[in-house]
Structures are given as C-alpha cells and as structure tokens.
Motif scaffolding. Structure first.
Motif, PDB file in Angstrom:
ATOM      1  N   LEU A 154       1.796   9.481  -5.645  1.00 19.62           N
ATOM      2  CA  LEU A 154       2.351  10.806  -5.357  1.00 19.62           C
ATOM      3  C   LEU A 154       3.366  11.221  -6.412  1.00 19.62           C
ATOM      4  CD1 LEU A 154       2.845  10.627  -1.478  1.00 19.62           C
ATOM      5  CD2 LEU A 154       1.164  11.972  -2.733  1.00 19.62           C
ATOM      6  N   LYS A 155       4.121  10.257  -6.918  1.00 19.63           N
ATOM      7  CA  LYS A 155       5.085  10.545  -7.970  1.00 19.63           C
ATOM      8  C   LYS A 155       4.382  10.991  -9.243  1.00 19.63           C
ATOM      9  CE  LYS A 155       9.195   8.535 -10.173  1.00 19.63           C
ATOM     10  NZ  LYS A 155      10.031   7.312 -10.276  1.00 19.63           N
ATOM     11  N   LYS A 156       3.283  10.292  -9.568  1.00 17.46           N
ATOM     12  CA  LYS A 156       2.499  10.681 -10.752  1.00 17.46           C
ATOM     13  C   LYS A 156       1.896  12.066 -10.576  1.00 17.46           C
ATOM     14  CE  LYS A 156       1.226   5.942 -12.044  1.00 17.46           C
ATOM     15  NZ  LYS A 156       0.097   4.979 -12.163  1.00 17.46           N
ATOM     16  N   LEU A 157       1.406  12.358  -9.371  1.00 15.87           N
ATOM     17  CA  LEU A 157       0.818  13.675  -9.115  1.00 15.87           C
ATOM     18  C   LEU A 157       1.872  14.777  -9.217  1.00 15.87           C
ATOM     19  CD1 LEU A 157      -1.549  12.875  -6.103  1.00 15.87           C
ATOM     20  CD2 LEU A 157      -2.212  13.333  -8.465  1.00 15.87           C
ATOM     21  N   SER A 158       3.100  14.463  -8.806  1.00 16.17           N
ATOM     22  CA  SER A 158       4.162  15.468  -8.915  1.00 16.17           C
ATOM     23  C   SER A 158       4.475  15.776 -10.381  1.00 16.17           C
ATOM     24  CB  SER A 158       5.424  14.988  -8.197  1.00 16.17           C
ATOM     25  OG  SER A 158       5.992  13.867  -8.854  1.00 16.17           O
ATOM     26  N   TYR A 159       4.389  14.747 -11.238  1.00 13.23           N
ATOM     27  CA  TYR A 159       4.576  14.976 -12.676  1.00 13.23           C
ATOM     28  C   TYR A 159       3.488  15.893 -13.213  1.00 13.23           C
ATOM     29  CZ  TYR A 159       8.036  11.190 -12.862  1.00 13.23           C
ATOM     30  OH  TYR A 159       9.148  10.417 -12.675  1.00 13.23           O
ATOM     31  N   ILE A 160       2.242  15.614 -12.805  1.00 10.09           N
ATOM     32  CA  ILE A 160       1.123  16.437 -13.280  1.00 10.09           C
ATOM     33  C   ILE A 160       1.300  17.890 -12.820  1.00 10.09           C
ATOM     34  CG2 ILE A 160      -1.372  16.778 -13.114  1.00 10.09           C
ATOM     35  CD1 ILE A 160      -1.632  13.739 -12.807  1.00 10.09           C
ATOM     36  N   GLU A 161       1.695  18.055 -11.558  1.00 11.33           N
ATOM     37  CA  GLU A 161       1.881  19.406 -11.024  1.00 11.33           C
ATOM     38  C   GLU A 161       2.963  20.163 -11.793  1.00 11.33           C
ATOM     39  OE1 GLU A 161       2.360  21.548  -6.655  1.00 11.33           O
ATOM     40  OE2 GLU A 161       2.979  19.460  -6.926  1.00 11.33           O
ATOM     41  N   ARG A 177       0.833  -1.192   0.000  1.00 12.90           N
ATOM     42  CA  ARG A 177       0.000   0.000   0.000  1.00 12.90           C
ATOM     43  C   ARG A 177       0.876   1.253   0.000  1.00 12.90           C
ATOM     44  NH1 ARG A 177      -3.627  -0.266   4.784  1.00 12.90           N
ATOM     45  NH2 ARG A 177      -1.847   0.586   5.897  1.00 12.90           N
ATOM     46  N   GLY A 178       1.960   1.226   0.777  1.00 10.74           N
ATOM     47  CA  GLY A 178       2.882   2.356   0.788  1.00 10.74           C
ATOM     48  C   GLY A 178       3.545   2.557  -0.557  1.00 10.74           C
ATOM     49  N   GLN A 179       3.875   1.448  -1.237  1.00 12.11           N
ATOM     50  CA  GLN A 179       4.482   1.563  -2.559  1.00 12.11           C
ATOM     51  C   GLN A 179       3.501   2.154  -3.561  1.00 12.11           C
ATOM     52  OE1 GLN A 179       5.656  -2.512  -3.187  1.00 12.11           O
ATOM     53  NE2 GLN A 179       7.636  -2.257  -2.163  1.00 12.11           N
ATOM     54  N   ARG A 180       2.237   1.739  -3.474  1.00 10.86           N
ATOM     55  CA  ARG A 180       1.226   2.306  -4.376  1.00 10.86           C
ATOM     56  C   ARG A 180       1.027   3.794  -4.108  1.00 10.86           C
ATOM     57  NH1 ARG A 180      -1.576  -2.510  -3.127  1.00 10.86           N
ATOM     58  NH2 ARG A 180      -2.903  -1.354  -1.677  1.00 10.86           N
ATOM     59  N   GLU A 181       0.993   4.163  -2.842  1.00 11.00           N
ATOM     60  CA  GLU A 181       0.817   5.574  -2.504  1.00 11.00           C
ATOM     61  C   GLU A 181       2.008   6.404  -2.982  1.00 11.00           C
ATOM     62  OE1 GLU A 181       0.223   5.584   1.676  1.00 11.00           O
ATOM     63  OE2 GLU A 181      -1.870   4.927   1.561  1.00 11.00           O
TER      64      GLU A 181
END
Length: 324
Positions: free
Chosen positions: A279-286, A271-275
């Motif tokens: 978060l990594k994907k969201l940082s790309y979007i940002e 679950r931590g790895q998925r989170e």
C-alpha cells in the motif's frame, strides 16, 4: 469475573454488586463441557515411593495383575514386557517385591512405550470454545488457539491450551502483553512471576513471530495470551493455589502450544507487513501519476485529452491493484 467468563464460555454469569450496576457476561457457546471421568493413574512419571506403596497396598495376587489393574494403558502384553525387562517373575506377589526389584520395575516402566493416558478424565475448554470466549471478551484483528494432547507428570495426565488475541482494540500497542492463567478453568490472579505459565511464555522467542520482546520479559504489543492447564492434580507452588510449579513437562507443553499459535500469528503479522508495504508503494505511484502523464505527453506528443485518458487509465489500474 471477566476471566472466569473467558474460561467458561458455556456459562452466563450475572454479578449483582451492592452499589454498582449489574454486570452480565453472556455465554459465548451453548456447548457444555464433557463431564470428566475417573481413571487409574498412568505408570509413566510415577515416583518410586508411590510405586512401592501401591505394591504394598494392592489386592492383586501377582505383579502382572497389579500392573494391568492398578494402572491405565497397561495391557497384558505391556505388563509382560515390563516384567521381562525388570527380570521379575509375573507370578510374584506384589507384597514380596523388595526394594531392588521395585527399582528395576520402576526403570522398566519408564523405558517401556505406553499409550498416552485417556483424556476423558480431563475437562479441557477446547479450541472452538477458547476462540468463542476470546471473541466475546476482546475486539481484535486476529485470534488463534491450540489445544495440546494429553501428557503425564508424576503419573498424572494433563493438557495445555493456549489462546491468542492480536491487535486488541482497547490495548495500547507499546505496553506488555496481558497474560491470563487458568487451572481447571479457574483464573490464577496472583504470583504471576513465580508461575510456570509465565516462564513458558517468557522463554518463547516471540521475535520469531514478528512480536517485539525484551530479554526476560513478556512480549510487547496489543496482545492477550491465555494459558489453561487441565489436570487431575495441578501442582501448585503453595496451598494458596496462585501459581503452578515449574515442572519441565508442563513448561515444555506450554511452549509447544504457544509456538503453534505463534506460527499462525507470525504468518498473519508478516502478511500484514507485506500488505502495508504494498500500500505504501501504491501511494508513491499515485502521488506521481500526474507527473507520469506530463512526461508521456511530452515524449509521445499527446494531446491534452490523451494525457487525461492516460492518467485515468493509470489510476484505474492502481485502484484494481489496491483492491487485489
């Protein structure tokens, strides 16, 4: 002292050294362990030689009374089934049971399904107390514990308890896990490699739970593993009582307890790895939100204010996704 406090969370331990400052280990729980009670030996796992000695020394008048009074968890019905399978008359005097009949009786006992021995002869730590002790000693992100049901080896009941603490703050993440071994709440400090506990831990496939492990070694990571055996007779390898003998029944129970804790740990790690991936994907979007605003402005012929509104909306949506 630290390990003793870990296995005895109900105790407050104060150590006054001659020169060093006083060390205090506060109790983690106010619940006292249950007082163990004396029981009869359980027939499963008992050796033939011990059975023959018991037949010779018993004061019972017949073998049926011998089975029901000298052992725990043997009812009158179970005794009748055992004697029927062994082809021994229930009125036979125990002292008149010769070796051939004793061997048949021994085989019949092991082939008969009996209730597990009572646990009131053992003093387990308990899952809640294990967790309380670990939380007091270690600052970690995840804790779990498992207390197995009682089992038997050589006619003696025992049970295994395992506790795990993951992502312990004071531990480096690239070192081997720390293993704490206990027998009846007493820490075993030496001969770790010769102990059944170590074999049970090493033989577990930790990679299945998202934890790295080299072949024939303890798992790697900021992980604390606590294993406790409670028994009326702990089979130590020597008189020094530093390691537990490699009984298959004990190693099996250790592995089963670790696997139960490992499954819970694996769920947390994955679950931590998925989170982390999300978060990594969201940082790309940002990172690309301003460029998305510019592209939309050119495609839709937006004004500067509309572009700012679009960018603000995207960032607000991204923030809500991150909070979820």
């Amino acid at each position: 002292m630290e390990q003793t406090a870990l296995a005895n969370p109900h105790a407050r331990i104060v150590y006054k050294a001659p020169k060093d400052p006083e060390m205090v280990f506060e109790r983690a729980t106010n619940e006292l362990p249950k007082e163990p009670m004396e029981i009869k030996p359980h027939p499963h796992g008992i050796e033939l030689g011990m059975l023959m000695r018991m037949l010779k020394d018993t004061t019972s008048r017949n073998v049926k009374a011998f089975l029901t009074t000298e052992f725990s968890r043997v009812s009158a019905k179970a005794a009748e089934d055992i004697l029927k399978a062994a082809k021994v008359d229930e009125s036979t005097s125990p002292s008149r049971v010769h070796r051939d009949s004793a061997e048949k009786l021994y085989q019949a006992i092991n082939a008969t399904k009996l209730m597990a021995p009572p646990t009131n002869c053992l003093s387990p730590i308990g899952e809640d107390q294990l967790l309380a002790g670990m939380r007091t000693q270690f600052q970690a992100d995840f804790y779990t514990a498992n207390s197995r049901g009682p089992q038997v080896y050589r006619g003696n009941p025992f049970l295994i308890e395992v506790g795990l603490a993951w992502n312990v703050k004071e531990m480096p993440g690239d070192d081997l896990a720390e293993l704490y071994r206990f027998a009846n709440r007493v820490p075993l400090l030496y001969q770790q490699s010769a102990c059944a506990v170590t074999k049970g831990v090493i033989s577990t496939s930790w990679k299945s739970y998202g934890v790295q492990q080299s072949r024939g070694a303890l798992p790697t990571g900021a992980l604390v593993i606590m294993v406790h055996i409670a028994s009326v007779w702990v089979p130590f390898t020597s008189e020094s009582k530093e390691a537990i003998a490699h009984y298959p029944e004990i190693i099996k129970e250790i592995r089963l307890a670790i696997q139960e804790c490992g499954r819970r740990l694996g769920i947390y790690v994955r679950r931590g790895q998925r989170e982390a991936m999300e978060l990594k994907k969201l940082s790309y979007i940002e990172k690309y939100i301003p460029h998305i605003g510019i592209a939309l402005k050119e495609i839709l012929k937006l004004s500067d204010q509309q572009e700012k509104d679009v960018v603000a909306t995207l960032r607000d949506t991204l923030e809500r996704s991150r909070n979820l």
